[in-house]
Each structure stands twice: as C-alpha cells, then as structure tokens.
Design an enzyme around this catalytic site. Structure first.
Site, short mmCIF file in Angstrom:
data_model
loop_
_atom_site.label_atom_id
_atom_site.label_comp_id
_atom_site.label_asym_id
_atom_site.label_seq_id
_atom_site.Cartn_x
_atom_site.Cartn_y
_atom_site.Cartn_z
N HIS A 170 0.84 -1.20 0.00
CA HIS A 170 0.00 0.00 0.00
C HIS A 170 0.87 1.25 0.00
O HIS A 170 2.05 1.20 0.35
CB HIS A 170 -0.93 0.01 1.21
CG HIS A 170 -0.20 -0.08 2.53
ND1 HIS A 170 0.16 -1.28 3.08
CD2 HIS A 170 0.24 0.87 3.39
CE1 HIS A 170 0.79 -1.08 4.22
NE2 HIS A 170 0.86 0.23 4.44
N CYS A 185 1.57 0.00 16.41
CA CYS A 185 2.69 -0.60 15.69
C CYS A 185 3.44 0.51 14.96
O CYS A 185 2.94 1.63 14.86
CB CYS A 185 2.20 -1.67 14.71
SG CYS A 185 1.09 -1.05 13.42
#
Length: 712
Positions: free
Chosen positions: A65, A214
């Site tokens: 992405h 994250c």
C-alpha cells in the site's frame, strides 16, 4: 468500501511470482479504470513503502500500500495466488494479496481502507470465503462486506439489498453505541480496582482496557484490536481498545479506564500517555502477541488481578507526581537482544545530535570570527566589549562549549530513557556527568546509559509494599538508581573505561599514512551504507565524539571532515546522474535530483533515500564506493573540520578546503559513473515510463517530486 473495489479490480488467478510483479498486475487494473494516472510512478511509491517495512502478515496475507500523487481516488485491488508470493511475513508466502492506493495527503481515506480491511482479515470465515470465492464479483462483494447478488437479480433488487444492509449496519452501530453508553454508566458506579462484581448487585464481566500500536500505525494496530475484542467476546470479558494509529488516536474515557479491572498494552512503539493506566494489573507486550494469542493475554491479566499485582506507579501517588510512567519494556516481545540494544543506543544518539549540531556550529563560528586562539579568551562574564569582534567570537565559542558539555550526559540519559522510560533519566544523566568528570568520555557515556537502564529495570522488579508505591517514581527510584550508578562509575568500571578512552584517543592521534586512509575509507563506507540509518549514525557519532572537547586533536578533526565529506556524496551523485544522463531516469527521478543538489550540499545524506529505496542494488553499492573514495582522499589530504555539520556552508572553516572539495568531487564522480553504468545495463527510460529488461517494472522509480513518501 463500496466504491473502492469492484469486480474489475479482482484477479483470482494471479500468476505473479514476486511482490513487484504482483503489485504491477493489480496496479494495471487500477490504471485501466482511471484510478491511477501513472503506472510507473505509482509502482515506485509502492516499492518505496515496501522498502521501509515488509507488508506481509501472518496467515498468508500481503497488503502492499501507499499514498501517491498518481492516485485519483482511494482504491483497493485484490489478487489470489495459487503459488503464493513472498511479502516478508514470518510464516511464509501470501496467497491473498490486497493492493491499496490512496491519493497523496488522503490520510483519513488511507486509514479507513487499511483499518477496515485489517479488522476483516482477523475473521477466519472472511479469509476462507475469499480463498473459495468462485468469481471476481463474489470476491469483491465479500471484501465490501456484502452478500454477492445472484446473477439474475435486477438492478432494483441489488439496490434494495444494499439499502437493507446499510440499515442493518446503522442499527448495529447504534447498538454498539448503546452498549458503550451502558458500559460508561456502569464504570461511573464502579470503584477503581474492582474485582469484577458490583456491590450489592449481580456479577458483571471482567473489564479490560487495551492499547494497540505498531510502527506503521495501521495494519497490525487494528488487527490486534480486532483480535483482542473477538477473544474478549468469546471469554465473556468486556474489552475496550484504544488504537494509537498513525493519524492519532481517540483517548479512552477516563471513567472506562478507572472502572477497568486490567490493562493490556500491545505495542511496538511507545504507548502515548501511558500514565493513565498506572496502578492496575497490566500486561505489556508486543503487538503481534495480541494478534496471535489474545486469549493468553486476557488470562494473564485476570491472573494478575487475582493476585493483586499492579504496576509500580500507583495512580494515587503524591501530588505533583503526575502518575509517573511505569517502566517501559525494552522492545517488542520476542526481539533479540541485539535489536533492543540498537534501539536503546539510537535513542541516545537521536537526542544527542541536536546538541552536537548547535554546539559544534557555534564553536566553529567562534573560531571563524576570532581565530583558533579564541579558546583561550577569558569568560565573557568578566570581559565583553560590544564593539569588538573577538568578544562576540568568544561569546559564540563559550555558548557552544556549554552545549557540547551536555553531549555525554544527554547520550547516557536517553539511552537509559530508551530502556526504562522516565525513571531512567536521573541515573542516566548522573552517570553521564560522572563519565565526563573521570574523563571516560563517549565510551563512559555509553556504559553509564546502559547500566542506568538496567539498574532501574532491576529496581522495578522488586516487590514493593502498596504504601510505598506512591513515592517510588519521585524518591526511591531516583535515589537508589543514582547511588548505584554513581558507585559503579566512580569505583568499579570508571577507571578501566577512562583508560580505554585514552588509549583510543592516543591511537587516533597516532594515525598517519595508510592507516589514516584506510580509516577514512571505512568511515565513508559506513556513512553511505544506510543513508542516515543506524550504521550511518555510528560513524557520525564516532566523529562528533572526537571533536566534543575544548581542544580536539588534529586526528579527530580529520575524522570529522572525512565523515561529513562522505555523507555528502550519495545525494550529490544522484543529482549529477539525473542531470548528465537524464534518459536513464523518469520525470519523477529527475525532479528528485533537483532537490538532491541542495540536500547533498547541506550534508543531508537522506536526500538519496528515494533512489536507494527504489533501486538499492544499484544505488547503495555505488554510493558506498564513492563514499569510501571521498573518505580516504579527505584523510590523505589532511583536511580538518571543527564543525559537526553544515556541508559546503562551513567550507571556510575547513583545513585544506580546496583539496577537501576535490575529495568530494572525486567521490561524486565515481558514484555517478557507477550508477550510470549499472542503470545503462537495462533498457533506457523514455518519457515518464520506467522499464527494466524485457519491459518489466524497474524498481528504480522513486517517490514523485522532491517529497518523501509517508509510511502508512
């Protein structure tokens, strides 16, 4: 997600055998629909994002992405591979591949697509349905969250189905909101630390608040949240998750936190505002643990609550304590010690560098204005004449000297901070100051930081009576840790480290001839290996530590000169290559090359990252060779530098400036020639297209424009 994926964006027989080929095959479908305007430019953005961190996820899933200027609207394409494609996941190749494209700057759209998809991927029925989908329309409908419509249905019937589903989703959202309101109301009536049963009422579920985060702040963050919520429902536990994603986060209601019986912190980066959860049973782990074993984490929290085990920093601490942050774990669960050590050291270096730049440039300006005897000037407190240049030079030099005096304490303090969070600051700074006092220097600062963090972590593991928890972060930990670190630095390890520092300094001062040239080449290789990464920073810190004294040696100034010269080579070489052989680069690369002139001249090695990330096998080795040539020549020419930064703007402060520029020019020419030769071995670029041998995708296409791609 209804407009983001259609049957035309689905390939159930993806034949690609590499992640680049898979991305190209799916991106071509986006181009055909007019959602991507420049295939090569978009693929370059995808490659740059992939180079920052692999996008493979456990369970056979790949999610390449990016945000790109070549995307007209948020788009999702899906491919299913029978053979599997390696996207860097620990458990092997991915057979379900999702290519996600968002317009540049479309943060909300980008996050919406990724977070929604990530949550769906935690549903085993969803992934199983995708693996068994018989046609593209059915797969697209599954991803959109719809039941695939029968082929014979009329358009009106399809619209009715969509309307019904939308109504159901609205009702489900309202139900969720109502549940949250009930939970908040119950929280207001429940005292903190409740064991799971309201006074005088029926038993209630065990309540957990969680935080997931994250490094990229999207995929794993939301997958961990979904996994914890699913496990909570299965076990009859109320789980409320705060996802700290890359676009910020919505804080949990303080009443919900206060009523929680336990806390799960599943993170690979520091939890923001962590003190909110102090004084509760807490499980602190990596984000992948929440994805892979959420049930175990919930069980651990319940066990801690049953034992009455809470974090050391109690929420009801003394006034002014602010609920000091508990000890931060030193890295993700399961990380190797080497990885953790690198993170700790880089934490110290990153905080030290601004002091290096400010202090070093001020000292260099003092020398430039007042000459090299300015270090013998009296204090400006005793003698300062507004109209004398020497007084201003002395002022600059003395301010810079004060800034430099912070280098080792800041290095040690923030290494300890990286290991143990705020409790590590006091012993870290004390240990770093002692390192200066005993002339242990840079090596002493490293040792003091690591020892301080270890001491605080050890103190935090000692069982503490509840009555003392409130004074731990403001009295006990600073007192005990500073005393222990001071004793170790003064009495036990300080003298050996000081001797090692003195020996290294003497060795550097004795370098000459071939030895100096070899050292310059080695430093040049390190500066150009990762362009601002850990290896680059090691070389840079080694150089700045040598000049961070009132009277640095000639060898230390030669090392600083070699390091800065080598660091300028990669971006300048990329700029030159795009100028002299533009046909080897596409339009976006040539535009990046213009910015690289300025970045390279300013000693910002990161200016070459767009080129290196997209084409590492050609750019990085070429840069390393050129950097080694420049470093070796700089040492051979005897160029010296007192300033730790500045690029060509501090050339007047360099010893042997003409030969120094010759060394830089030689390295730039060598790197440029190698890049041109290596890129010339493939099919040349025409227009804005970038192709490799045989017309395939060439990974050298960089981020469009001078702007760096933003990691999701």
């Amino acid at each position: 997600m209804s407009d983001m994926i259609t049957a035309d964006l689905v390939d159930l027989d993806l034949s690609a055998d590499t992640k680049e080929a898979a991305a190209r095959a799916l991106a071509e479908r986006m181009v055909d629909l007019g959602r991507v305007t420049d295939l090569e430019g978009f693929l370059a953005d995808v490659a740059a994002r992939e180079a920052q961190m692999p996008t493979g996820l456990d369970g056979g899933i790949g999610i390449p992405h990016c945000r790109s200027e070549h995307v007209t609207e948020p788009t999702l394409a899906f491919g299913r591979s029978a053979a599997g494609v390696d996207f860097g996941a620990a458990d092997g190749p991915a057979d379900l591949i999702f290519l996600i494209a968002a317009p540049a700057g479309a943060d909300d759209a980008h996050l919406t697509i990724l977070s929604s998809l990530a949550r769906q991927l935690m549903n085993a029925e969803f992934t199983a349905a995708l693996r068994s989908a018989g046609d593209a329309a059915a797969a697209a409908a599954l991803i959109r969250g719809e039941e695939p419509a029968p082929a014979e249905d009329a358009p009106g019937e399809t619209e009715e189905t969509e309307e019904t589903e939308e109504t159901e989703e609205t009702e489900e959202t309202e139900d969720t909101a109502d549940t949250g309101a009930v939970s908040a109301a119950a929280s207001a009536e429940t005292a903190p630390g409740s064991t799971g049963q309201d006074s005088g009422g029926p038993a209630r579920p065990f309540r957990i608040v969680a935080v997931t985060s994250c490094p990229t702040g999207i995929a794993h963050t939301y997958m961990a949240a979904e996994s914890l919520e699913n496990a909570g429902r299965e076990e009859g536990v109320e789980v409320v998750v705060e996802t700290q994603g890359s676009a910020g986060f919505t804080r949990l209601d303080p009443a919900v936190i206060a009523a929680a019986d336990g806390v799960i912190l599943a993170h690979d980066v520091a939890v923001r505002e962590k003190d909110r959860f102090a004084g509760k049973p807490t499980v602190d782990t990596g984000v992948k643990a929440a994805i892979n074993r959420p049930g175990e984490l919930i069980g651990e929290v319940r066990d801690k609550a049953a034992r009455g085990e809470v974090t050391a920093a109690a929420a009801d601490g003394p006034a002014g304590s602010g609920g000091a942050t508990p000890v931060e774990r030193g890295g993700e669960s399961g990380e190797g010690y080497g990885t953790k050590l690198r993170k700790w050291l880089m934490s110290g270096v990153s905080y030290m560098v601004p002091f290096v730049a400010a202090g070093g440039l001020l000292i260099a300006l003092g020398f430039a204005i007042g000459g090299y005897e300015i270090n013998k000037a009296p204090s400006v407190m005793d003698h300062f004449v507004w109209t004398q240049a020497d007084s201003w030079a002395a002022l600059l030099f003395q301010i810079g000297g004060v800034a430099f005096a912070f280098l080792v304490p800041v290095l040690a303090g923030y290494i300890a901070y990286g290991m143990a969070d705020r409790p590590g600051l006091v012993p870290g700074f004390v240990g770093g100051s002692i390192a200066l006092t005993i002339n242990a220097g840079f090596l002493g600062g490293l040792a003091a930081g690591l020892i301080s963090g270890a001491v605080v972590l050890a103190i935090q593991r000692v069982p503490i009576p509840k009555a003392l928890r409130g004074i731990m972060p403001v009295v006990v930990i600073p007192l005990v840790s500073a005393a222990v670190v001071g004793f170790l630095m003064f009495v036990v390890i300080g003298k050996p480290i000081a001797s090692a520092q003195e020996g290294m300094t003497d060795w550097l001062n004795g370098l000459s001839g071939a030895n100096a040239v070899l050292l310059g080449a080695l430093l040049g290789l390190m500066m150009c290996f990762d362009l601002g990464g850990p290896v680059n920073k090691v070389a840079y810190t080694f150089a700045t530590a040598g000049i961070a004294v009132a009277s640095p040696s000639d060898s230390a100034m030669k090392i600083m000169a070699a390091v800065m010269a080598a660091g300028m080579v990669p971006p300048l070489a990329m700029a030159l290559a795009t100028t002299v052989r533009g046909r080897l680069f596409n339009a976006a690369e040539r535009e990046n090359g213009k910015a690289a002139w300025v970045l390279g001249a300013s000693f910002i090695s990161e200016g070459a990252i767009p080129f290196a990330a997209a084409d590492p096998l050609r750019v990085i080795p070429s840069s390393m060779v050129g950097g080694a040539v420049t470093g070796a020549l700089s040492m051979a020419f005897g160029a010296t530098l007192r300033a730790p930064h500045g690029g060509i703007f501090v050339v007047p402060l360099i010893g042997n400036p003409l030969l120094y520029l010759v060394a830089i020019a030689a390295g730039v020419c060598v790197t440029t020639a190698l890049v041109i030769v290596l890129k010339g071995l493939r099919k040349p670029v025409t227009g804005t297209s970038t192709q490799g041998p045989g017309g395939g995708a060439d990974p050298s296409a960089p981020t469009p424009g001078a702007k760096q791609p933003v990691a999701a």
